[in-house]
Design a protein around this motif. Structure first.
Motif, PDB file in Angstrom:
ATOM      1  N   THR A 115       0.841  -1.192   0.000  1.00 15.67           N
ATOM      2  CA  THR A 115       0.000   0.000   0.000  1.00 15.67           C
ATOM      3  C   THR A 115       0.878   1.243   0.000  1.00 15.67           C
ATOM      4  O   THR A 115       2.025   1.214   0.440  1.00 15.67           O
ATOM      5  N   GLU A 116       0.330   2.317  -0.522  1.00 14.79           N
ATOM      6  CA  GLU A 116       1.004   3.613  -0.441  1.00 14.79           C
ATOM      7  C   GLU A 116       0.602   4.361   0.828  1.00 14.79           C
ATOM      8  O   GLU A 116       1.247   5.346   1.184  1.00 14.79           O
ATOM      9  N   ARG A 117      -0.444   3.924   1.497  1.00 13.18           N
ATOM     10  CA  ARG A 117      -0.951   4.655   2.665  1.00 13.18           C
ATOM     11  C   ARG A 117       0.001   4.520   3.852  1.00 13.18           C
ATOM     12  O   ARG A 117       0.671   3.493   4.010  1.00 13.18           O
ATOM     13  N   PRO A 118       0.065   5.541   4.705  1.00 13.21           N
ATOM     14  CA  PRO A 118       0.992   5.476   5.841  1.00 13.21           C
ATOM     15  C   PRO A 118       0.573   4.411   6.857  1.00 13.21           C
ATOM     16  O   PRO A 118      -0.594   4.318   7.235  1.00 13.21           O
ATOM     17  N   ILE A 119       1.523   3.608   7.277  1.00 12.61           N
ATOM     18  CA  ILE A 119       1.339   2.636   8.353  1.00 12.61           C
ATOM     19  C   ILE A 119       2.444   2.904   9.370  1.00 12.61           C
ATOM     20  O   ILE A 119       3.629   2.810   9.040  1.00 12.61           O
ATOM     21  N   ALA A 120       2.052   3.253  10.599  1.00 18.30           N
ATOM     22  CA  ALA A 120       3.019   3.585  11.645  1.00 18.30           C
ATOM     23  C   ALA A 120       2.898   2.579  12.780  1.00 18.30           C
ATOM     24  O   ALA A 120       1.798   2.235  13.205  1.00 18.30           O
ATOM     25  N   VAL A 121       4.028   2.110  13.266  1.00 15.04           N
ATOM     26  CA  VAL A 121       4.068   1.186  14.399  1.00 15.04           C
ATOM     27  C   VAL A 121       4.733   1.912  15.559  1.00 15.04           C
ATOM     28  O   VAL A 121       5.809   2.503  15.397  1.00 15.04           O
ATOM     29  N   THR A 122       4.098   1.868  16.731  1.00 16.72           N
ATOM     30  CA  THR A 122       4.616   2.601  17.874  1.00 16.72           C
ATOM     31  C   THR A 122       4.391   1.820  19.159  1.00 16.72           C
ATOM     32  O   THR A 122       3.733   0.771  19.158  1.00 16.72           O
ATOM     33  N   GLY A 123       4.925   2.337  20.248  1.00 20.61           N
ATOM     34  CA  GLY A 123       4.779   1.705  21.557  1.00 20.61           C
ATOM     35  C   GLY A 123       5.308   2.641  22.616  1.00 20.61           C
ATOM     36  O   GLY A 123       5.275   3.866  22.447  1.00 20.61           O
ATOM     37  N   ALA A 124       5.810   2.090  23.697  1.00 16.02           N
ATOM     38  CA  ALA A 124       6.323   2.920  24.796  1.00 16.02           C
ATOM     39  C   ALA A 124       7.438   2.178  25.513  1.00 16.02           C
ATOM     40  O   ALA A 124       7.497   0.941  25.497  1.00 16.02           O
ATOM     41  N   MET A 125       8.323   2.936  26.148  1.00 16.12           N
ATOM     42  CA  MET A 125       9.412   2.375  26.942  1.00 16.12           C
ATOM     43  C   MET A 125       9.149   2.494  28.442  1.00 16.12           C
ATOM     44  O   MET A 125       9.815   1.838  29.236  1.00 16.12           O
ATOM     45  N   ARG A 126       8.199   3.340  28.827  1.00 13.55           N
ATOM     46  CA  ARG A 126       7.879   3.491  30.247  1.00 13.55           C
ATOM     47  C   ARG A 126       6.406   3.224  30.481  1.00 13.55           C
ATOM     48  O   ARG A 126       5.548   3.644  29.698  1.00 13.55           O
ATOM     49  N   ARG A 127       6.114   2.509  31.540  1.00  8.34           N
ATOM     50  CA  ARG A 127       4.733   2.181  31.876  1.00  8.34           C
ATOM     51  C   ARG A 127       3.918   3.455  32.080  1.00  8.34           C
ATOM     52  O   ARG A 127       4.453   4.511  32.456  1.00  8.34           O
ATOM     53  N   PRO A 128       2.599   3.369  31.870  1.00  8.20           N
ATOM     54  CA  PRO A 128       1.762   4.575  31.974  1.00  8.20           C
ATOM     55  C   PRO A 128       1.659   5.131  33.390  1.00  8.20           C
ATOM     56  O   PRO A 128       1.279   6.294  33.577  1.00  8.20           O
ATOM     57  N   ASP A 129       2.002   4.309  34.410  1.00  5.83           N
ATOM     58  CA  ASP A 129       1.904   4.781  35.794  1.00  5.83           C
ATOM     59  C   ASP A 129       3.245   5.288  36.332  1.00  5.83           C
ATOM     60  O   ASP A 129       3.342   5.636  37.520  1.00  5.83           O
ATOM     61  N   LEU A 130       4.267   5.369  35.484  1.00  3.88           N
ATOM     62  CA  LEU A 130       5.577   5.842  35.910  1.00  3.88           C
ATOM     63  C   LEU A 130       5.800   7.287  35.476  1.00  3.88           C
ATOM     64  O   LEU A 130       5.241   7.727  34.463  1.00  3.88           O
ATOM     65  N   PRO A 131       6.638   8.043  36.225  1.00  5.51           N
ATOM     66  CA  PRO A 131       6.936   9.418  35.812  1.00  5.51           C
ATOM     67  C   PRO A 131       7.589   9.450  34.430  1.00  5.51           C
ATOM     68  O   PRO A 131       8.430   8.610  34.110  1.00  5.51           O
ATOM     69  N   GLY A 132       7.180  10.401  33.623  1.00  4.38           N
ATOM     70  CA  GLY A 132       7.770  10.546  32.293  1.00  4.38           C
ATOM     71  C   GLY A 132       7.308   9.504  31.302  1.00  4.38           C
ATOM     72  O   GLY A 132       8.035   9.209  30.334  1.00  4.38           O
ATOM     73  N   ALA A 133       6.111   8.964  31.491  1.00  2.63           N
ATOM     74  CA  ALA A 133       5.603   7.963  30.543  1.00  2.63           C
ATOM     75  C   ALA A 133       5.600   8.542  29.131  1.00  2.63           C
ATOM     76  O   ALA A 133       5.079   9.627  28.892  1.00  2.63           O
ATOM     77  N   ALA A 147      -1.981   9.952   9.548  1.00  3.19           N
ATOM     78  CA  ALA A 147      -3.024  10.803   8.980  1.00  3.19           C
ATOM     79  C   ALA A 147      -2.499  11.739   7.902  1.00  3.19           C
ATOM     80  O   ALA A 147      -3.294  12.399   7.223  1.00  3.19           O
ATOM     81  N   ASP A 148      -1.201  11.798   7.722  1.00  2.00           N
ATOM     82  CA  ASP A 148      -0.603  12.787   6.816  1.00  2.00           C
ATOM     83  C   ASP A 148      -0.312  12.168   5.447  1.00  2.00           C
ATOM     84  O   ASP A 148       0.531  11.272   5.332  1.00  2.00           O
ATOM     85  N   PRO A 149      -0.980  12.632   4.386  1.00  2.00           N
ATOM     86  CA  PRO A 149      -0.680  12.112   3.039  1.00  2.00           C
ATOM     87  C   PRO A 149       0.767  12.311   2.614  1.00  2.00           C
ATOM     88  O   PRO A 149       1.265  11.604   1.741  1.00  2.00           O
ATOM     89  N   GLY A 150       1.456  13.269   3.218  1.00  2.00           N
ATOM     90  CA  GLY A 150       2.864  13.469   2.903  1.00  2.00           C
ATOM     91  C   GLY A 150       3.747  12.323   3.333  1.00  2.00           C
ATOM     92  O   GLY A 150       4.898  12.240   2.926  1.00  2.00           O
ATOM     93  N   CYS A 151       3.197  11.428   4.160  1.00  3.70           N
ATOM     94  CA  CYS A 151       3.963  10.260   4.619  1.00  3.70           C
ATOM     95  C   CYS A 151       3.624   9.013   3.812  1.00  3.70           C
ATOM     96  O   CYS A 151       4.016   7.903   4.191  1.00  3.70           O
ATOM     97  N   GLN A 152       2.890   9.180   2.705  1.00  3.21           N
ATOM     98  CA  GLN A 152       2.583   8.043   1.857  1.00  3.21           C
ATOM     99  C   GLN A 152       3.822   7.608   1.074  1.00  3.21           C
ATOM    100  O   GLN A 152       4.721   8.392   0.819  1.00  3.21           O
ATOM    101  N   GLY A 153       3.821   6.330   0.693  1.00  2.00           N
ATOM    102  CA  GLY A 153       4.880   5.810  -0.152  1.00  2.00           C
ATOM    103  C   GLY A 153       6.210   5.600   0.534  1.00  2.00           C
ATOM    104  O   GLY A 153       7.223   5.411  -0.138  1.00  2.00           O
ATOM    105  N   LEU A 154       6.223   5.613   1.872  1.00  3.67           N
ATOM    106  CA  LEU A 154       7.464   5.432   2.616  1.00  3.67           C
ATOM    107  C   LEU A 154       7.625   4.011   3.140  1.00  3.67           C
ATOM    108  O   LEU A 154       8.640   3.697   3.755  1.00  3.67           O
ATOM    109  N   GLY A 155       6.634   3.158   2.892  1.00  2.00           N
ATOM    110  CA  GLY A 155       6.647   1.847   3.515  1.00  2.00           C
ATOM    111  C   GLY A 155       6.169   1.943   4.947  1.00  2.00           C
ATOM    112  O   GLY A 155       5.736   2.998   5.427  1.00  2.00           O
ATOM    113  N   VAL A 156       6.249   0.842   5.671  1.00  2.31           N
ATOM    114  CA  VAL A 156       5.855   0.838   7.080  1.00  2.31           C
ATOM    115  C   VAL A 156       6.897   1.606   7.884  1.00  2.31           C
ATOM    116  O   VAL A 156       8.100   1.491   7.651  1.00  2.31           O
ATOM    117  N   LEU A 157       6.413   2.393   8.850  1.00  4.04           N
ATOM    118  CA  LEU A 157       7.280   3.290   9.611  1.00  4.04           C
ATOM    119  C   LEU A 157       7.239   2.946  11.096  1.00  4.04           C
ATOM    120  O   LEU A 157       6.211   2.514  11.624  1.00  4.04           O
TER     121      LEU A 157
END
Length: 599
Positions: A115-133, A147-157
């Motif tokens: 697909t040309e549509r943007p696909i972004a994979v994300t996560g977190a390094m700190r638990r939601p109950d810790l300072p600086g989550a 959501a940004d069409p400018g990020c199309q055609g970049l593959g999975v990010l």
């Protein structure tokens, strides 16, 4: 002069909300308290104020709720299916999961989802109950990218810490740092500044030239070498080759192994593809700098396949996807030519030189970029090196090239046997006899009757063109008519004519086989998914050019057509003629056409 650092503009029509599908799988971002019982739901993760950009419509799917270390290939094939449905419906995608295997999920989605549509994979390094989550900020940045069409055609990010990385390069480089993801040798493609993606670099070559498949039943071993390795783990693979379909070796430096392991590895190349990667974490494997026993030149000459710049874990995933998608060679897979052969030679290589002998300079075939072409047996992936020299089927160092003419004869004979005798009377031995090949030749390609039947159906489907003339109604009528003709043909298999209701439908038998054998189920779904993707893309192009309503869901529209055809042909047995197909397509399109056309 264009400013490459300028924010990418949304570019969507006024009043049209940008759609992003969020698929949550669990991970640290939801691990409140660190235990499984207190894990946040997808809705709770997404409900943090300020996460969703203005003008973005979010569709949330609480897909899984597990640590990423517990994800399976079955989970990821199901995830890829969900991603494909979302992009076919015109949505960007954000996948939220734990960071332990995030780079592998992102790379696998890059291989499986075309697909040309943007696909972004994300996560977190700190638990939601810790300072600086860091979870909320990462999710907000990923939503902005998807959501940004400018990020199309970049593959999975991969999007974390306001950095945007290409999935093929991204790796987790630190156990606890919130800036853990890096792209060694490449760097990030850009970043998110004040909620706006800024793309600085664009890949010139896609990760793959066509969408691949993944069969969870395949097993690819990963062997990481260490100082003093005496080969016990390699022996475990060699002693039980039936357990594995391939091997990736994470070797020392630029692709080196102890001299005592060379012969066992060379012997394995005659039974399965063996890929040579580096355990270092950055840089590419070499091809001819070192030439002694256990060097990269020695190993490539003996049939190992270089991973190039791919890390071992990603090389394992690519090999898995290539084999799942039909990569084949003399022993059932593709491998590059001998370092001594010319790029276009199909002649058998001369006898092996003595250990330590030098080889003429010849660049190896990095299999990082696969070029997929259609053959009678399904998709064949040819391996291409970074100087664009291509070789694949017929370019083996040992043995004879795979005979594609034999593939065609086998599939035609199998199709004839299916049509004449039905699934119950379908005999593999008879197919081999009719095709004029040895049974071992047939079984090396398709190990069971079910596998061969799936290949026949794939072959028949590949003969059905999907044309886009710009008239979506005419294109769907033509395609549905061709599918109906094929189903009618298979429904009569084993019978003596259209009136014979005792004949067993080949498609129904394959569905039953898929229920009996999970690996066959994966193959059956892959056959239909490959064909369905072409039709979904046709519908989506019609939607994008305004021939269908913007809110049209290509998956639902296609399900209406295909579901009605299969129900009528397989359940009620009523005929499907031209007028019925036209009425069916008109009915399905009734709610999808723009107002001025929907009369």
């Amino acid at each position: 002069m264009a400013d490459d650092t300028a924010p990418q503009q949304a570019g969507t029509p006024a009043g049209t909300p940008r759609r992003v599908t969020v698929l949550t799988l669990g991970g640290t971002i939801s691990a409140r308290g660190g235990g499984a019982d207190a894990r946040l739901t997808g809705r709770e993760v997404l409900d943090t104020p300020g996460i969703t950009p203005a003008g973005v419509q979010v569709d949330l799917h609480d897909f899984r709720r597990v640590p990423s270390s517990s994800l399976t290939f079955e989970d990821l094939t199901a995830l890829a299916d969900e991603v494909r449905r979302a992009v076919a419906a015109g949505s960007g995608v954000v996948v939220v999961q734990g960071t332990d295997t995030l780079e592998e999920t992102a790379f696998l989605l890059d291989l499986l989802c075309t697909t040309e549509r943007p696909i972004a994979v994300t996560g977190a390094m700190r638990r939601p109950d810790l300072p600086g989550a860091d979870g909320p900020a990462n999710l907000a940045a990923a939503l902005a990218v998807a959501a940004d069409p400018g990020c199309q055609g970049l593959g999975v990010l991969v999007v974390l810490a306001d950095e945007i990385h290409a999935a093929r390069h991204a790796t987790k480089a630190h156990t606890t740092s919130v800036a853990t993801f890096a792209s060694p040798g490449a760097g990030p493609l850009g970043g998110v500044v004040e909620g706006v993606p800024r793309i600085l670099l664009r890949p010139t070559v896609p990760t793959r030239m066509c969408g691949l498949n993944l069969d969870p039943a395949l097993r690819i071993a990963l062997l990481t070498l260490s100082l003093g390795d005496t080969g016990e783990l390699l022996d475990a693979v060699a002693e039980h080759p039936e357990r594995y379909d391939g091997l990736v070796v994470a070797a020392f430096g630029a692709g080196h192994v102890p001299a005592r392991l060379v012969e066992p590895l060379a012997a394995l190349t005659a039974r399965m593809p063996v890929v040579l990667a580096s355990r270092t974490g950055a840089g590419t494997t070499l091809s001819h700098t070192y030439r002694g026993p256990g060097s990269e030149a020695d190993l490539l000459h003996r049939g190992l396949i270089p991973a190039g710049p791919l890390a071992p874990a990603k090389a394992r995933l690519l090999l898995h996807a290539l084999l799942s998608s039909g990569a084949r060679g003399p022993a059932g897979y593709d491998r590059p030519a001998s370092p001594r052969a010319s790029p276009t030679s199909t002649a058998r290589a001369s006898p092996d030189p003595p250990p330590g002998a030098s080889f003429p300079r010849r660049p190896p075939g990095h299999f990082r970029y696969g070029r997929c072409v259609t053959t009678p047996g399904g998709p064949t992936v040819h391996l291409r090196n970074e100087r664009s020299e291509t070789w694949g089927v017929g370019m083996a160092e040992r043995g004879r090239p795979r005979d594609t003419a034999a593939d065609e004869r086998i599939l035609r004979a199998a199709q004839a046997q299916l049509m004449e005798h039905g699934y119950a009377g379908f005999a593999v031995d008879k197919v081999a006899e009719q095709a004029g090949v040895a049974k071992t030749t047939l079984y090396r390609r398709w190990p069971t009757k079910d596998h061969l039947a799936v290949a026949v159906v794939a072959h028949m489907q590949d003969d059905v063109p999907v044309t886009d003339t710009g008239d979506v109604r005419a294109d769907l009528v033509a395609y549905a008519g061709r599918i109906a003709d094929g189903l009618h043909h298979m429904r009569r298999a084993g019978g003596h004519g259209a009136a014979d209701e005792h004949s067993v439908c080949v498609v129904a038998e394959l569905i039953a086989a898929a229920a009996r054998h999970p690996d066959i189920g994966v193959r059956v779904r892959a056959v239909f998914a490959r064909r369905n993707t072409l039709v979904l893309d046709l519908i989506d192009r019609a939607r994008l050019r305004g021939a269908l309503r913007p809110a049209t869901d290509p998956v639902v529209l296609f399900d209406q057509l295909a579901g009605a055809l299969y129900y009528r042909l397989l359940i009620t047995g009523l005929p499907v003629d031209g007028p019925y197909i036209e009425r069916l397509v008109d009915s399905a399109l009734h709610g999808a056409l723009p107002p001025q056309e929907n009369r």
